[in-house]
Design a protein around this motif. Structure first.
Motif, PDB file in Angstrom:
ATOM      1  N   VAL A   1       0.368  -1.264   0.068  1.00 34.05           N
ATOM      2  CA  VAL A   1      -0.217   0.237   0.421  1.00 34.05           C
ATOM      3  C   VAL A   1       1.331   1.323   0.260  1.00 34.05           C
ATOM      4  N   HIS A   2       0.252   2.283  -0.606  1.00 32.61           N
ATOM      5  CA  HIS A   2       1.504   3.101  -0.867  1.00 32.61           C
ATOM      6  C   HIS A   2       1.387   4.344   0.571  1.00 32.61           C
ATOM      7  N   GLY A   3       1.990   5.340  -0.337  1.00 30.20           N
ATOM      8  CA  GLY A   3       2.736   6.233   1.318  1.00 30.20           C
ATOM      9  C   GLY A   3       1.040   6.261   2.028  1.00 30.20           C
ATOM     10  N   GLY A   4       0.509   6.720   2.552  1.00 27.62           N
ATOM     11  CA  GLY A   4      -0.611   7.586   3.639  1.00 27.62           C
ATOM     12  C   GLY A   4      -1.757   6.651   2.873  1.00 27.62           C
ATOM     13  N   GLY A   5      -1.766   5.544   2.290  1.00 30.93           N
ATOM     14  CA  GLY A   5      -2.788   5.139   2.162  1.00 30.93           C
ATOM     15  C   GLY A   5      -3.428   4.179   3.652  1.00 30.93           C
ATOM     16  N   LEU A   6      -2.940   4.319   3.994  1.00 31.57           N
ATOM     17  CA  LEU A   6      -3.600   3.716   5.464  1.00 31.57           C
ATOM     18  C   LEU A   6      -3.026   4.564   6.825  1.00 31.57           C
ATOM     19  N   GLY A   7      -4.204   4.883   7.320  1.00 29.57           N
ATOM     20  CA  GLY A   7      -4.197   5.265   9.258  1.00 29.57           C
ATOM     21  C   GLY A   7      -5.442   6.115   9.345  1.00 29.57           C
TER      22      GLY A   7
END
Length: 453
Positions: free
Chosen positions: A320-326
């Motif tokens: 998963v690309h950076g910023g896609g989770l959180g």
């Protein structure tokens, strides 16, 4: 107990560990608070117990009228280590005096990393893993599906009859039961398919055939109706929670996991209610040696503070690309400290063994009760996650009315029990893992008396 039996750990209990009924339940103060609630809270937010809690500790819950009830609910498998556990409370207090929030995506902190390291360590499988933190079980399951779709490039998700996964749009779609979870809240998310569960008590050809026949049906349904190459994930509770504490027949979960591996489908275990020593293993998948690709956790993870986790194979999670989770509150520092304390309590107190001991005490009593009460059609569960299914005697027709009456009588006598099941006919028992043997026995006696009444 013998000297080898794990005793409930000393938790520095503040409250007398006793059942004490001093008013009718609900009492006058709880009724007064309920009037305020009615004016302030919409009726769509239900409650099981008609009392208002002022304190809780160990295996008891105390209400506003001074009644002390035996807790066979644990906040729905949340307070496994006991309510207001001293170690949990101390770490949360110390953290609250330092800082309460920065947002891990803005300014990270060590406790978040430590929780993830522990999840990577304790979840099934010795492969390299990654974890991240969210707020609730529904968020964890939804993120697990999101990751599975991203990693596989596929859309379809397979879930099961009687399953429950949450109240967000996607997890409500994954959930099987219409009332009260789905009625009027559609339309639902696309590309979700439902398959039969290996439900031994209700399997048409008998429990001895349930596991292999159910697995064959699921495989056939996926291949013919969906296409295995279109399926991103199979999402399943290793023991169903809201569906009625259904333990799938032996062999069913391993067969599904093997089929998933052979077809590039990710096997997602929803361990939200079953995790953190509840079933006598740290996670319910371990009972049959099943190693999921992704595990969703919540409830018992942080002793009552909102926290959930998603743990998966590193090669999947890293896609998963950076910023896609959180999320803003995911992995709040107070909740992370609570989780670290909970894991210490489980391991230091040998609470997986204690959960098994609770099952060894409760199951024979429940089975003996079933021999005397024709309405008890099935006794099931594992560890400290147990249930009885109530039917009309001589049939398998569900009896939700009797279930509600027995639960109500337990509440009136000072025992907190929960109901469950697609048909509303299951009494489920989730005592805190630190409950004393004395309270456990007394709670079972109250249950027995409720059926006698």
């Amino acid at each position: 107990m013998t000297s080898q039996d794990p005793a409930p750990p000393a938790s520095g209990e503040r409250l007398p560990q006793e059942r004490r009924v001093v008013t009718e339940i609900p009492g006058p103060r709880s009724r007064e608070l309920h009037e305020r609630r009615t004016a302030a809270v919409p009726p769509g937010v239900g409650s099981v117990l008609p009392v208002y809690v002022t304190d809780a500790d160990g295996g008891v819950v105390v209400d506003a009228d001074g009644n002390s009830l035996i807790d066979f609910g644990s906040g729905i498998a949340v307070t496994n280590v006991g309510n207001a556990n001293p170690r949990v409370a101390a770490r949360v207090k110390a953290q609250a005096e330092r800082f309460t929030h920065t947002c891990f995506m803005v300014a990270p902190y060590e406790s978040y990393v430590a929780v993830c390291e522990n999840l990577n360590r304790i979840t099934p499988g010795d492969h390299e893993k990654r974890s991240f933190l969210v707020n609730s079980g529904a968020e964890a399951v939804e993120n697990a599906v999101k990751i599975a779709r991203y990693a596989t490039g596929r859309d379809a998700v397979v879930v099961f009859d009687h399953g429950y996964h949450g109240r967000t749009l996607l997890t409500m779609t994954l959930t099987s039961k219409n009332m009260p979870y789905k009625q009027g809240f559609g339309p639902y998310a696309p590309e979700v398919y439902r398959a039969p569960l290996a439900y031994p008590f209700r399997w048409p050809t008998g429990p001895e055939n349930c596991g292999p026949e159910a697995a064959a049906q699921v495989v056939d349904q996926i291949e013919k109706q969906i296409g295995a190459s279109n399926v991103a994930a199979v999402v399943i509770e290793p023991i169903q929670g809201e569906g009625g504490f259904i333990v799938p027949a032996p062999g069913f979960l391993p067969a599904l996991a093997e089929f998933c591996r052979a077809n590039g489908i990710l096997f997602v275990a929803d361990e939200v209610q079953t995790g953190f020593a509840r079933t006598g293993d740290m996670f319910a998948c371990e009972h049959e040696g099943v190693v999921p690709d992704i595990v969703a956790t919540a409830k018992g993870i942080a002793g009552g503070l909102p926290l959930a986790g998603v743990t998966g194979r590193a090669d999947i999670m890293d896609k998963v690309h950076g910023g896609g989770l959180g999320g803003t509150y995911g992995g709040n520092p107070l909740a992370c400290e609570a989780a670290l304390a909970v894991l210490e309590e489980i391991e230091d107190g040998k609470l997986t063994e204690r959960a098994r001991r609770i099952g060894e005490v409760m199951l024979p009593r429940l089975r003996a009760l079933a021999e005397r009460v024709p309405a008890i059609g099935d006794v099931r569960g594992r560890g400290a996650m147990l249930a009885v299914e109530l039917v009309r005697p001589g049939t398998k027709d569900p009896d939700p009315d009797l279930t509600a009456r027995v639960a109500r009588r337990c509440h009136e006598r000072g025992l907190l029990v929960l109901t469950a099941g697609t048909y509303g006919n299951v009494l489920r028992f989730l005592p805190p893992l630190v409950i004393s043997d004395g309270l456990l026995a007394e709670g079972l006696a109250v249950l027995d008396a409720a059926f006698t009444d």
